[in-house]
Design a protein around this motif. Structure first.
Motif, PDB file in Angstrom:
ATOM      1  N   ILE A   1      26.947  38.464  67.248  1.00  0.00           N
ATOM      2  CA  ILE A   1      28.383  39.480  66.194  1.00  0.00           C
ATOM      3  C   ILE A   1      27.633  39.040  64.821  1.00  0.00           C
ATOM      4  N   ILE A   2      28.032  39.502  63.948  1.00  0.00           N
ATOM      5  CA  ILE A   2      27.581  39.414  62.702  1.00  0.00           C
ATOM      6  C   ILE A   2      29.235  40.132  61.644  1.00  0.00           C
ATOM      7  N   ARG A   3      29.851  40.018  61.630  1.00  0.00           N
ATOM      8  CA  ARG A   3      31.864  40.499  61.302  1.00  0.00           C
ATOM      9  C   ARG A   3      31.393  41.361  59.844  1.00  0.00           C
ATOM     10  N   LEU A   4      31.387  42.115  59.743  1.00  0.00           N
ATOM     11  CA  LEU A   4      31.470  42.963  58.366  1.00  0.00           C
ATOM     12  C   LEU A   4      33.088  43.663  58.309  1.00  0.00           C
ATOM     13  N   ASP A   5      33.279  43.713  59.334  1.00  0.00           N
ATOM     14  CA  ASP A   5      34.860  44.876  59.862  1.00  0.00           C
ATOM     15  C   ASP A   5      36.679  43.776  58.412  1.00  0.00           C
ATOM     16  N   ILE A   6      35.938  42.332  58.592  1.00  0.00           N
ATOM     17  CA  ILE A   6      36.809  42.292  57.790  1.00  0.00           C
ATOM     18  C   ILE A   6      36.846  41.664  56.008  1.00  0.00           C
ATOM     19  N   GLY A   7      37.464  41.638  55.573  1.00  0.00           N
ATOM     20  CA  GLY A   7      37.913  41.239  54.368  1.00  0.00           C
ATOM     21  C   GLY A   7      38.399  40.132  53.980  1.00  0.00           C
ATOM     22  N   SER A   8      37.636  39.460  54.541  1.00  0.00           N
ATOM     23  CA  SER A   8      38.102  37.745  53.953  1.00  0.00           C
ATOM     24  C   SER A   8      36.686  36.461  53.405  1.00  0.00           C
ATOM     25  N   PRO A   9      37.103  36.352  52.006  1.00  0.00           N
ATOM     26  CA  PRO A   9      36.198  35.814  51.261  1.00  0.00           C
ATOM     27  C   PRO A   9      35.366  34.597  52.172  1.00  0.00           C
TER      28      PRO A   9
ATOM     29  N   ALA B   1      25.724  41.357  44.473  1.00  0.00           N
ATOM     30  CA  ALA B   1      24.538  41.303  45.021  1.00  0.00           C
ATOM     31  C   ALA B   1      23.915  41.673  46.363  1.00  0.00           C
ATOM     32  N   ARG B   2      24.999  41.171  46.979  1.00  0.00           N
ATOM     33  CA  ARG B   2      25.628  42.018  48.247  1.00  0.00           C
ATOM     34  C   ARG B   2      25.411  43.861  48.467  1.00  0.00           C
ATOM     35  N   ARG B   3      26.510  44.200  48.068  1.00  0.00           N
ATOM     36  CA  ARG B   3      26.453  45.372  47.643  1.00  0.00           C
ATOM     37  C   ARG B   3      25.050  46.509  47.529  1.00  0.00           C
ATOM     38  N   ASP B   4      24.689  45.521  46.108  1.00  0.00           N
ATOM     39  CA  ASP B   4      23.570  46.254  45.959  1.00  0.00           C
ATOM     40  C   ASP B   4      21.973  46.179  46.730  1.00  0.00           C
ATOM     41  N   ALA B   5      22.219  45.043  48.243  1.00  0.00           N
ATOM     42  CA  ALA B   5      21.620  44.823  48.947  1.00  0.00           C
ATOM     43  C   ALA B   5      21.454  46.356  50.170  1.00  0.00           C
ATOM     44  N   LEU B   6      23.131  46.089  50.546  1.00  0.00           N
ATOM     45  CA  LEU B   6      23.371  47.546  51.243  1.00  0.00           C
ATOM     46  C   LEU B   6      22.641  48.328  51.429  1.00  0.00           C
ATOM     47  N   LEU B   7      23.074  48.582  50.223  1.00  0.00           N
ATOM     48  CA  LEU B   7      23.686  50.189  49.191  1.00  0.00           C
ATOM     49  C   LEU B   7      22.563  51.052  49.562  1.00  0.00           C
ATOM     50  N   PRO B   8      21.191  50.748  49.246  1.00  0.00           N
ATOM     51  CA  PRO B   8      20.212  52.097  49.885  1.00  0.00           C
ATOM     52  C   PRO B   8      19.526  51.770  51.274  1.00  0.00           C
ATOM     53  N   VAL B   9      19.758  50.520  52.439  1.00  0.00           N
ATOM     54  CA  VAL B   9      20.173  50.808  53.594  1.00  0.00           C
ATOM     55  C   VAL B   9      20.347  52.431  53.788  1.00  0.00           C
ATOM     56  N   LEU B  10      22.202  51.964  53.316  1.00  0.00           N
ATOM     57  CA  LEU B  10      22.608  52.966  54.400  1.00  0.00           C
ATOM     58  C   LEU B  10      22.571  55.043  53.627  1.00  0.00           C
TER      59      LEU B  10
ATOM     60  N   GLY C   1      32.335  40.872  52.766  1.00  0.00           N
ATOM     61  CA  GLY C   1      33.211  39.430  52.802  1.00  0.00           C
ATOM     62  C   GLY C   1      31.596  37.956  53.699  1.00  0.00           C
ATOM     63  N   GLN C   2      30.833  37.787  54.005  1.00  0.00           N
ATOM     64  CA  GLN C   2      30.362  37.352  54.849  1.00  0.00           C
ATOM     65  C   GLN C   2      29.304  36.631  54.223  1.00  0.00           C
ATOM     66  N   THR C   3      29.417  35.435  54.379  1.00  0.00           N
ATOM     67  CA  THR C   3      27.709  34.538  54.104  1.00  0.00           C
ATOM     68  C   THR C   3      25.963  35.528  53.349  1.00  0.00           C
ATOM     69  N   THR C   4      25.543  35.060  51.970  1.00  0.00           N
ATOM     70  CA  THR C   4      24.606  36.149  51.622  1.00  0.00           C
ATOM     71  C   THR C   4      23.799  35.793  53.030  1.00  0.00           C
ATOM     72  N   GLU C   5      23.561  34.420  53.442  1.00  0.00           N
ATOM     73  CA  GLU C   5      22.499  34.681  54.700  1.00  0.00           C
ATOM     74  C   GLU C   5      22.595  35.777  56.256  1.00  0.00           C
ATOM     75  N   ARG C   6      23.698  35.691  56.524  1.00  0.00           N
ATOM     76  CA  ARG C   6      24.332  36.509  57.734  1.00  0.00           C
ATOM     77  C   ARG C   6      24.256  37.997  57.146  1.00  0.00           C
ATOM     78  N   PHE C   7      24.918  38.645  56.031  1.00  0.00           N
ATOM     79  CA  PHE C   7      24.970  39.493  54.621  1.00  0.00           C
ATOM     80  C   PHE C   7      23.338  40.322  55.361  1.00  0.00           C
ATOM     81  N   MET C   8      22.756  39.301  54.649  1.00  0.00           N
ATOM     82  CA  MET C   8      21.573  39.930  54.754  1.00  0.00           C
ATOM     83  C   MET C   8      20.856  39.329  56.263  1.00  0.00           C
ATOM     84  N   MET C   9      21.435  39.358  57.356  1.00  0.00           N
ATOM     85  CA  MET C   9      20.869  39.637  58.346  1.00  0.00           C
ATOM     86  C   MET C   9      20.963  40.941  59.020  1.00  0.00           C
ATOM     87  N   ALA C  10      22.010  41.113  58.704  1.00  0.00           N
ATOM     88  CA  ALA C  10      23.027  42.231  59.081  1.00  0.00           C
ATOM     89  C   ALA C  10      22.205  43.667  58.067  1.00  0.00           C
TER      90      ALA C  10
END
Length: 387
Positions: free
Chosen positions: A32-40, A299-308, A369-378
């Motif tokens: 599970i990759i958690r992008l639900d909790i707003g924890s830095p 950078a994470r925001r900008d990576a996810l936006l076009p996917v969404l 709020g997820q490590t960049t490696e795991r965020f990009m995996m998500a």
């Protein structure tokens, strides 16, 4: 035996329930990759950790710390408001350290509301606003947040009879969960409204220093005369990656600060002195550290936006602050159903908008709020979905 009746009107905290669900899936071997909790996901500044270690090694820093915070910590909070917002506060009466801003938010309702009093609460909104009102025996009147109003409450739509009974109002910008921001002109409108109706304006601002593309959020206390009717809550959790340290603050109206302090003397005994010393160091962090951290989120925001938007076809605004994206789910499904589908198909955990109130239905909250490696995996997992 039974618990207090007040708990019957207070559901379990949404993320506590989600934690149990995630734990069961992980026991089944699901990654599970958690992008639900707003924890830095990053550490605090190194100077903060060093200050903690140095203070904790002092045998004289382990006793009771007092109720109002050390003079050094209160002075650091006052200096922050002067430097960041140009707001001048009285160190003795207008600032109070909190064991995380969530604690202060919950306790303020107990300090300010009598049974039956009305509180104006945004919907969607941080669940603790409404929960604390219920625990205090008050009545929450929801102020809808809608996209066509840029997620700002329509104060003119509040019935006069409700406004006359209201004792406090909650606002939160940069906003959780929508990512919206509020201009200073809106705070001026809110201050005037609360002054007219003798309402305590409570502004929750933990994301004030999480901004993108050069955006810097204002404080409600910048409005002339705001401290006559307003108190602002802030935190080192999001600004300095110190969520687990539980250091927040309330600033502004001296009467509200005094009431909250009086309540807290009966409930807690303050922070560990070493944490207070480290928090002073946090307030001395160079702005360059915050800018670099925000660049990682951006950078994470900008990576996810076009996917969404492009791959999944979800209507999604580009937030200029905060930790969240707020995409609209496809028509014909609820936010909980869509979040469950994403979790089942990709192992990515998102928060349904309905967790934040009825007006959050139809949306998802996605945390950066997820490590960049795991965020990009998500991001790649979401890219592979077919709607």
């Amino acid at each position: 035996m039974r618990s207090a009746r007040r708990l019957s009107s207070t559901p379990p905290y949404v993320f506590a329930t989600l934690d149990g669900k995630i734990a069961r899936l992980r026991e089944q071997g699901v990654d599970i990759i958690r992008l639900d909790i707003g924890s830095p996901d990053g550490p605090p500044p190194e100077a903060v950790v060093r200050a903690l270690a140095r203070s904790a090694s002092d045998p004289g820093r382990h006793g009771y710390a007092g109720y109002a915070g050390t003079p050094a910590l209160r002075a650091a909070m006052v200096h922050y408001y002067r430097q960041r917002f140009g707001v001048v506060l009285d160190t003795a009466s207008q600032v109070l350290p909190l064991i995380g801003s969530k604690e202060g938010i919950a306790h303020l309702a107990m300090a300010w509301l009598d049974p039956g009093d009305v509180a104006l609460v945004p919907d969607p909104g941080y669940p603790t606003y409404a929960a604390s009102v219920a625990l205090a025996g008050g009545q929450a009147y929801t102020m809808p947040l809608r996209a066509d109003r840029q997620w700002l409450p329509d104060l003119a739509a509040i019935p006069e009879a409700i406004a006359q009974r209201a004792r406090l109002m909650w606002l939160n910008y940069p906003n959780n969960p929508t990512g919206a921001t509020a201009p200073l002109s809106y705070f001026e409108e809110a201050v005037a409204f609360c002054r007219r109706h003798d309402i305590l304006l409570c502004h929750d601002a933990p994301y004030a220093d999480v901004g993108y593309d050069g955006y810097r959020a204002p404080s409600v206390l910048q409005v002339a005369g705001a401290d006559d009717v307003a108190v602002e809550f802030n935190s080192l959790s999001k600004s300095h990656n110190m969520a687990g340290w539980r250091v927040g603050m309330a600033a502004g109206n001296a009467i509200a600060i005094g009431a909250l302090a009086q309540l807290k003397t009966n409930i807690d005994s303050g922070h560990f002195l070493a944490i207070q010393d480290a928090s002073v160091a946090a307030f001395q962090t160079p702005v360059s550290w915050i800018d670099q951290r925000n660049a990682v989120y951006q950078a994470r925001r900008d990576a996810l936006l076009p996917v969404l938007v492009d791959d999944l076809g979800l209507e999604t605004a580009t937030p200029s602050a905060g930790l969240y994206l707020w995409p609209r789910v496809p028509r014909g499904t609820t936010s909980a159903e869509f979040a469950d589908r994403i979790l089942a198909e990709t192992g990515v955990s998102l928060t349904p908008g309905s967790a934040f109130g009825a007006c959050g239905e139809g949306y998802l909250r996605i945390s950066l709020g997820q490590t960049t490696e795991r965020f990009m995996m998500a991001v790649e997992r979401l890219r592979g979905m077919r709607l």
